[in-house]
Motif scaffolding. Structure first.
Motif, PDB file in Angstrom:
ATOM      1  N   ALA A 273     -76.435 -17.972  68.629  1.00 58.34           N
ATOM      2  CA  ALA A 273     -75.246 -17.718  69.442  1.00 58.34           C
ATOM      3  C   ALA A 273     -75.455 -18.067  70.906  1.00 58.34           C
ATOM      4  O   ALA A 273     -74.526 -17.923  71.711  1.00 58.34           O
ATOM      5  CB  ALA A 273     -74.848 -16.242  69.312  1.00 58.34           C
ATOM      6  N   LEU A 274     -76.648 -18.540  71.273  1.00 57.44           N
ATOM      7  CA  LEU A 274     -76.976 -18.837  72.675  1.00 57.44           C
ATOM      8  C   LEU A 274     -77.039 -20.340  72.892  1.00 57.44           C
ATOM      9  O   LEU A 274     -77.652 -21.076  72.107  1.00 57.44           O
ATOM     10  CB  LEU A 274     -78.323 -18.214  73.053  1.00 57.44           C
ATOM     11  N   SER A 275     -76.439 -20.802  73.970  1.00 53.38           N
ATOM     12  CA  SER A 275     -76.537 -22.211  74.339  1.00 53.38           C
ATOM     13  C   SER A 275     -77.944 -22.527  74.824  1.00 53.38           C
ATOM     14  O   SER A 275     -78.726 -21.629  75.168  1.00 53.38           O
ATOM     15  CB  SER A 275     -75.533 -22.531  75.443  1.00 53.38           C
ATOM     16  N   ALA A 276     -78.256 -23.819  74.888  1.00 59.04           N
ATOM     17  CA  ALA A 276     -79.559 -24.220  75.424  1.00 59.04           C
ATOM     18  C   ALA A 276     -79.694 -23.800  76.880  1.00 59.04           C
ATOM     19  O   ALA A 276     -80.776 -23.407  77.326  1.00 59.04           O
ATOM     20  CB  ALA A 276     -79.729 -25.727  75.285  1.00 59.04           C
ATOM     21  N   GLY A 277     -78.600 -23.854  77.640  1.00 58.85           N
ATOM     22  CA  GLY A 277     -78.649 -23.426  79.034  1.00 58.85           C
ATOM     23  C   GLY A 277     -78.993 -21.961  79.170  1.00 58.85           C
ATOM     24  O   GLY A 277     -79.807 -21.572  80.023  1.00 58.85           O
TER      25      GLY A 277
END
Length: 835
Positions: A273-277
């Motif tokens: 659920a987390l972006s790479a950023g």
């Protein structure tokens, strides 16, 4: 043309592979790929992977090395001095050459002299080039002398952002004794925030400059099979919760379990659920939460990031194929065998900030409150790689600025505002989103593509703030950085708070830290209505829309190519000779006395004076400051005596090539308290025989002339913070034989060993006063990893207190270095023998 080779991890490790942490899988691949050419790698592979011995030392060889200008400076000075020593003794200086790719960024020297207007960017860059021309000339010389070293000029961005957006391949291609291989992209870096790249699945960690020098010259990084702490993430972040909030929550949580440099790996369904950023923001904080890494295995979010930053499609597909085949691709259902497992539900994370003195001291945003004390915001800085590398955070800040401007809000005159993104692509991103102009209108013009305020290069405060301080106000800084140690961002500011970029803007609008940020007005609108934080904070769909409008993968090639083509850098004069041409009159670059073949080891049985006695949480900023050099201090006086201007002495981090300056700056941070006596000024001590209060370097010289040994004594978490090797080099120059502390931070402990200084872990804090002596019994033949060391305190009143310390030495390689008197003498002798 034949396809590149690859280690068959599933074939080599079988069913065990799925139970291994991903970082162990990468370390295993590194050993297996090199075992045919490296007997030590083969031995370690057998002992660990076949026999299960986790005490074995692993010789890890990274694919590449990353440095910045203020850590590469001392390293390049050392390498240049080594070439000079070898040439003077009849050897071939060209033997000193890096054997792997080294990338050097120029990001730690730029200061916020100009701010608030679009012209600030060019003005600050010009001032940086003028101040640091000699140092930059050394870097340019190194780029010519060492063919594997590439210097990224000023204006190219912060090293960790360059790594994320430009350098990292996730999967690398390279040759080893002929055959071409595919293998995981790995690196080490001379900045403690090197683990930021863990956010896109590249295994990396920070090391000291000395260890980096050894890797440059062909020595592997030696580590024991690391213990891995798994952090299982579930759920997803709620609306209005930023990557910064998650990073501060994880930092608080992990500091509570005392990692002691263990590897940390994130797993579970919440990772997806987390972006790479967002992952990169969390991974950046690894040194703040006490880990060597904060690793996120690669998945679809990583390949999406690679596409968004303009990587070649063929390389992306090759990387994904390799990672899936090798079982290095993330599986949200996997539950590897971790040494310890912690749990965090992402839905429980709330908007937060941290401060006033440590990044782990998290405060829920809703729990901020007002009091009677006036605490004006002196610095409001959107700064550092930590948060500016995530475009979502920059866009959110821009949307807050636009909404505030629409309500008629402005920033008070005493607040010094700045925006220093990690990448030159940020300008185009904000411009395309229509957000650069509103940021500039509030004073948040781009001042640099560099570290600036985060590392203490904040420049002078606003004149209106100087007036408030004179009236007794208590100034505060709010920044989007990763550290807030007292005095770090500016010598006049003790209290600093870490916050997301949009929250930095909110505090700048308020002008004072003393408010309940969620419920008190930030200002009054043009219609007379109070404006609250919720009135200007954007909804998630607004952020999504702005990001979609702003994104363009073509920006990255264009922006970096323009920065690399810097005319000022091209015009900078630099030698092309194999030996660096030292200038005896230089106040920036001087060959250091510890680059010598004559160093002797500092072990044995001895009785020593405590040169300085310190409490808990002494950081590398306390030991070896990075900020502005005050003209009234020992270092400032030394420079002024040699013709430097008192009003422009530059910063300590820019003078790390001059051992005379660094020696005189040791422990001069205003927050340092020498517990040997009351009211001892920072950077000073009591010379016990005479009772005189002297600068540390003078007291140390006097003790040496009297034949007395000296030690440093400290509390817990000694050496927190950055990887700067000068914190250890300086103690070496003071003649310190051992550092006794209740606990050491990982990189500083390693740096002490590499300088030949014995780190001893105490069972409890020592109570010491002037006239006390410490007896140490650590003979050379008894030194081993974690060896016991007998000690006694001989108090001035005749009492004797016995204790048993532990040698905080982790590997046999560190034992060899300590017995050789330090890493540099060991490498020099080896190079001369080879010549």
């Amino acid at each position: 043309m034949s396809a590149p080779r690859r280690v068959d991890l599933p074939g080599a490790l079988g069913a065990r592979l799925a139970r291994m942490p991903w970082v162990h899988r990468i370390l295993a691949e590194n050993l297996l790929r090199r075992r045919a050419e490296d007997a030590d790698a083969d031995h370690a592979a057998v002992a660990w992977l076949e026999c299960g011995d986790r005490t074995i030392e692993l010789p890890f060889v990274p694919a590449r090395l990353l440095m910045h200008d203020t850590t590469c400076g001392p390293a390049l000075v050392d390498l240049a001095a080594m070439r000079s020593v070898i040439a003077a003794q009849g050897g071939d200086p060209r033997r000193i050459v890096p054997g792997l790719r080294v990338d050097v960024s120029t990001d730690h020297s730029i200061a916020v002299d100009s701010y608030g207007t679009r012209g600030a960017l060019a003005a600050n860059l010009a001032a940086e080039m003028a101040r640091n021309a000699e140092r930059f000339g050394l870097m340019k010389w190194a780029g010519a002398a060492f063919e594997t070293l590439h210097v990224h000029p000023p204006g190219t961005g912060i090293m960790h952002t360059i790594n994320l957006e430009r350098l990292a391949t996730v999967v690398s291609r390279g040759r080893a004794q002929g055959p071409e291989w595919l293998f995981p992209d790995t690196l080490i870096g001379t900045d403690s925030h090197t683990p930021m790249i863990n956010g896109i699945g590249v295994l990396a960690w920070g090391v000291g400059g000395l260890e980096a020098e050894s890797v440059m010259l062909g020595m592997p990084v030696t580590l024991r099979v690391p213990e891995v702490v798994g952090v299982r993430l579930t759920g997803q972040l709620g609306p209005g919760v930023t990557a910064t909030d998650l990073a501060l929550t994880i930092t608080e949580m992990l500091r509570g379990v005392r990692l002691d440099g263990r590897f940390v790996e994130f797993f579970g369904p919440g990772v997806s659920a987390l972006s790479a950023g967002t992952r990169a923001v969390v991974a950046n904080m690894a040194p703040e939460f006490g880990g060597a890494t904060g690793y996120f295995p690669p998945d679809d979010a990583v390949t999406a990031y690679l596409r968004a930053t303009g990587r070649a499609e063929g390389d992306i597909r090759q990387a994904e194929d390799y990672l899936r085949c090798q079982q290095l691709w993330f599986d949200s259902e996997a539950a590897p065998d971790y040494d310890r497992v912690l749990h965090l539900g992402l839905d429980a994370v709330v908007p937060s900030l941290a401060g006033p003195h440590r990044p782990q001291d998290r405060i829920a945003r809703a729990e901020t409150s007002a009091s009677a004390e006036r605490t004006p915001i002196a610095l409001a800085a959107i700064t550092s790689c930590t948060n500016t590398s995530d475009p979502r955070l920059l866009v959110t800040a821009g949307l807050v600025a636009r909404a505030a401007l629409a309500r008629g809000l402005s920033v008070p005159s005493w607040v010094k505002t700045s925006l220093a993104p990690g990448s030159p692509t940020a300008g185009a991103l904000l411009e395309r989103a229509g957000l650069r102009a509103p940021l500039e209108a509030l004073g948040f013009a781009i001042v640099a593509y560099g570290c600036t305020t985060c590392i203490g290069n904040s420049g002078p405060l606003a004149p209106a703030m100087d007036a408030l301080i004179a009236e007794g106000a208590h100034p505060v800084a709010v920044l989007s950085g990763n550290r807030n140690f007292p005095g770090r961002v500016h010598q006049a500011i003790r209290d600093s708070y870490l916050a997301s970029p949009p929250l930095v803007i909110a505090y700048a609008l308020a002008g004072d830290f003393n408010l309940a940020i969620e419920t008190d007005p930030l200002g009054i609108a043009t219609d007379g209505a109070p404006v609250l934080l919720r009135d200007i904070w954007p909804a998630e769909h607004e952020i999504d829309a702005a990001l979609a409008a702003a994104a363009d993968p073509a920006d990255f090639e264009t922006a970096y190519a323009a920065a690399e083509a810097s005319p000022a850098w091209a015009a900078l004069p630099a030698s092309s000779a194999p030996l660096y041409p030292w200038d005896n009159a230089s106040t920036y670059l001087r060959p250091p006395p510890f680059v010598t073949t004559d160093a002797t080891q500092r072990l044995g049985r001895f009785t020593a004076r405590p040169l300085i006695v310190l409490g808990d949480d002494i950081t590398t900023d306390h030991i070896s400051p990075a900020g502005a050099i005050p003209p009234h201090g020992e270092a400032g006086r030394w420079l002024i005596e040699r013709g430097e201007r008192p009003d422009d002495l530059n910063v300590f981090s820019a003078r790390r090539g001059n051992w005379e300056v660094m020696l005189r700056g040791l422990f001069t941070n205003p927050s340092v308290r020498n517990l040997l006596g009351a009211d001892i000024p920072p950077g000073s001590t009591i010379h016990a025989p005479s009772g005189e209060v002297l600068p540390l370097w003078q007291a140390a010289a006097r003790y040496a002339a009297e034949g007395e040994s000296v030690v440093v004594v400290a509390g817990d978490r000694y050496g927190m913070g950055s990887s700067r090797d000068w914190a250890a080099k300086g103690q070496y120059l003071l003649g310190v034989r051992a550092v006794l502390a209740v606990g050491f931070e990982r990189i500083h402990r390693s740096n002490l060993c590499n300088m030949g200084i014995l780190p001893l872990e105490l069972p409890a804090a020592l109570s010491l006063g002037t006239g006390d002596r410490i007896e140490i019994d650590m003979p050379e033949d008894a030194l081993a990893p974690s060896a016991p060391c007998a000690g006694r305190v001989h108090h001035a009143d005749g009492r004797v207190h016995a204790f048993t310390a532990r040698a905080a030495v982790e590997t046999l390689a560190e034992v060899r270095v300590l017995k050789a008197g330090g890493l540099l003498p060991l490498m020099l002798r080896a190079s001369l023998t080879a010549s």
